[in-house]
Design a protein around this motif. Sequence first.
Motif, short mmCIF file in Angstrom:
data_model
loop_
_atom_site.label_atom_id
_atom_site.label_comp_id
_atom_site.label_asym_id
_atom_site.label_seq_id
_atom_site.Cartn_x
_atom_site.Cartn_y
_atom_site.Cartn_z
N GLY A 15 0.83 -1.30 -0.08
CA GLY A 15 -0.15 -0.11 -0.14
C GLY A 15 0.93 1.24 -0.03
O GLY A 15 2.03 1.25 -0.48
N ARG A 16 0.40 2.30 0.63
CA ARG A 16 0.94 3.64 0.50
C ARG A 16 2.52 3.64 1.17
O ARG A 16 3.39 3.72 0.68
N MET A 17 2.56 2.93 2.29
CA MET A 17 3.93 2.59 2.80
C MET A 17 4.60 1.67 2.38
O MET A 17 5.87 1.91 1.88
N GLU A 36 1.49 -9.23 -1.50
CA GLU A 36 -0.21 -8.59 -1.36
C GLU A 36 -1.10 -9.62 -0.94
O GLU A 36 -0.91 -10.73 -1.18
N ALA A 108 4.13 -4.30 6.48
CA ALA A 108 3.32 -3.09 5.92
C ALA A 108 1.92 -3.16 5.76
O ALA A 108 1.31 -2.72 5.02
N VAL A 109 1.25 -4.32 6.39
CA VAL A 109 -0.06 -4.47 6.08
C VAL A 109 -0.84 -3.45 7.10
O VAL A 109 -0.32 -2.69 8.10
N GLU A 111 -3.15 -1.37 9.91
CA GLU A 111 -2.91 -1.17 11.43
C GLU A 111 -3.82 -2.11 12.28
O GLU A 111 -4.49 -1.53 13.14
N LYS A 116 -1.39 -8.31 11.43
CA LYS A 116 -0.13 -8.23 11.51
C LYS A 116 0.45 -9.60 12.38
O LYS A 116 1.60 -10.10 11.68
N ASN A 136 6.34 -2.10 10.33
CA ASN A 136 6.31 -0.44 10.18
C ASN A 136 5.11 -0.08 10.81
O ASN A 136 4.59 1.07 10.88
N SER A 138 2.63 1.95 13.43
CA SER A 138 2.73 3.18 13.94
C SER A 138 2.35 3.25 15.44
O SER A 138 2.80 4.20 16.18
N PHE A 160 8.88 3.87 9.06
CA PHE A 160 9.10 4.61 8.06
C PHE A 160 8.14 5.90 7.98
O PHE A 160 6.95 5.95 8.56
N ASN A 162 5.85 9.00 6.06
CA ASN A 162 4.94 9.04 4.59
C ASN A 162 5.08 10.43 4.01
O ASN A 162 4.94 11.56 4.89
N1 LIG Z 1 0.10 6.06 5.99
C1 LIG Z 1 0.93 6.66 7.02
O1 LIG Z 1 1.19 7.90 6.92
C2 LIG Z 1 1.93 5.75 8.00
C3 LIG Z 1 2.91 6.13 8.26
C4 LIG Z 1 3.81 5.35 9.07
C5 LIG Z 1 3.41 4.06 9.35
N2 LIG Z 1 2.21 3.49 8.94
C6 LIG Z 1 1.82 2.31 9.03
O2 LIG Z 1 2.20 1.34 8.03
C7 LIG Z 1 1.12 0.20 7.84
C8 LIG Z 1 0.65 0.35 6.45
O3 LIG Z 1 -0.20 1.72 6.17
P1 LIG Z 1 -0.47 2.13 4.92
O4 LIG Z 1 -0.86 3.59 5.10
O5 LIG Z 1 0.70 1.89 3.96
O6 LIG Z 1 -1.70 1.19 4.73
P2 LIG Z 1 -2.49 0.83 3.07
O7 LIG Z 1 -3.73 0.51 3.58
O8 LIG Z 1 -2.36 1.72 2.13
O9 LIG Z 1 -1.63 -0.43 2.72
C9 LIG Z 1 -1.82 -1.69 3.36
C10 LIG Z 1 -1.57 -2.60 2.14
O10 LIG Z 1 -1.64 -4.22 3.02
C11 LIG Z 1 -2.17 -4.78 1.96
N3 LIG Z 1 -2.62 -6.07 2.80
C12 LIG Z 1 -3.79 -6.46 3.49
N4 LIG Z 1 -3.90 -7.67 4.23
C13 LIG Z 1 -2.79 -8.16 3.56
C14 LIG Z 1 -2.21 -9.52 3.69
N5 LIG Z 1 -2.66 -10.20 4.67
N6 LIG Z 1 -0.93 -9.78 3.09
C15 LIG Z 1 -0.12 -8.81 2.45
N7 LIG Z 1 -0.97 -7.60 2.09
C16 LIG Z 1 -1.90 -7.40 2.70
C17 LIG Z 1 -3.51 -3.95 1.42
O11 LIG Z 1 -4.01 -4.60 -0.03
C18 LIG Z 1 -2.67 -2.64 1.13
O12 LIG Z 1 -2.24 -2.73 -0.09
C19 LIG Z 1 0.26 0.63 8.96
O13 LIG Z 1 0.74 -0.39 10.14
C20 LIG Z 1 0.50 1.86 9.44
O14 LIG Z 1 -0.04 2.22 10.68
C21 LIG Z 1 1.61 4.32 8.15
#
Ligand SMILES: NC(=O)c1ccc[n+]([C@@H]2O[C@H](COP(=O)([O-])OP(=O)(O)OC[C@H]3O[C@@H](n4cnc5c(N)ncnc54)[C@H](O)[C@@H]3O)[C@@H](O)[C@H]2O)c1
Length: 303
Positions: A15-17, A36, A108-109, A111, A116, A136, A138, A160, A162
């Motif tokens: 995903g994003r992270m 994924e 990074a799935v 939260e 996790k 990853n 938070s 990390f 964002n």
């Molecule tokens: N967005 C932020 O600003 C930020 C900053 C630092 C940390 N984080 C942490 O990073 C983590 C991910 O956040 P995000 O914003 O990237 O979320 P996101 O929803 O953009 O991405 C999560 C990804 O995980 C995938 N996923 C779901 N279940 C899965 C599985 N069983 N196996 C493999 N992939 C799977 C989803 O399809 C999705 O693409 C979280 O723990 C969040 O707290 C986020």
Amino acid sequence: MTAGVPARVGVIGGGRMGAGIAHAFVLAGAEVVVVERDADAAAAASARLVESLRRSVERSATERPLADLERAVTITTASARSVGAARGASELEPPGSALAGCSLVIEAVPEQRELKHAALAHAEEVLDDAAVLATNTSSIPISDLAAALARPERFLGLHFFNPVPASQLVEIVVGEATDPALVDRARGWVTAIGKTPVVVRDSPGFASSRLGVALGLEAIRMVEEGVASPADIDAAMELGYRHPVGPLRTTDLVGLDVRLGIAEQLHARLGDRFAPPQLLRRMVADGRLGRKSGRGFYEWSEQ
Ligand SMILES: NC(=O)c1ccc[n+]([C@@H]2O[C@H](COP(=O)([O-])OP(=O)(O)OC[C@H]3O[C@@H](n4cnc5c(N)ncnc54)[C@H](O)[C@@H]3O)[C@@H](O)[C@H]2O)c1
């Protein structure tokens, strides 16, 4: 490859992270496997990653051609089969095997604790004993996530920021069971991808969220008490303390709902100094979430 970068890195969740983390390791010369949850999510992760790699090539952040960077990435699914390279031929791989041979895997799935736990336990099963697993997260304690693992000493947090390609900071979060020798290795990896590590003991909000949210909440209380306008409070920190962005504008950018969620968690674990102000609760209830809703402490519709 930049010295100190692991040859093969796994990222669970693109995903994003996750896509950003994959991007950082690919640029530093690693081969990266992104796992994924299903084929649609894998296709979206692939598009996200290719787009951000393309932007790096356009900005001349790398001298390598896009096709070369893409070849360093495999996107695969947790359940069934590989959907191939970021934009290439697909080839079948048995479940889980894609992560085998990675010396570092970063989860990074979303939260959610159970998600996790499952992702980490599954990865641990296919990894060598010497491989390192990282999360990853938070906000979930590292020691809580470590409970799902047979080798908690090989596990730590790599937090990390964002957007990952533009953010300099990575918090290395050391759990109770983390082998102290891993901390130096993690420092080396973070430095090798061009970022700056800070080392934090596993504790609520780590260093960044705890301090950032404390400042944001106090700024909101000051608005509530009529001490100054949001623009003047932000200017005080931007001009007086050289913060690049003031605490209220930052709150708008992060999202008031996101900040409220973190404040509630910190309140539960660290006490009343993190009690969310009524103004924050009211604004979230009114849908004033910041930039994403067009309105928070500032109007964003025309910006
Ligand atoms: N967005 C932020 O600003 C930020 C900053 C630092 C940390 N984080 C942490 O990073 C983590 C991910 O956040 P995000 O914003 O990237 O979320 P996101 O929803 O953009 O991405 C999560 C990804 O995980 C995938 N996923 C779901 N279940 C899965 C599985 N069983 N196996 C493999 N992939 C799977 C989803 O399809 C999705 O693409 C979280 O723990 C969040 O707290 C986020």
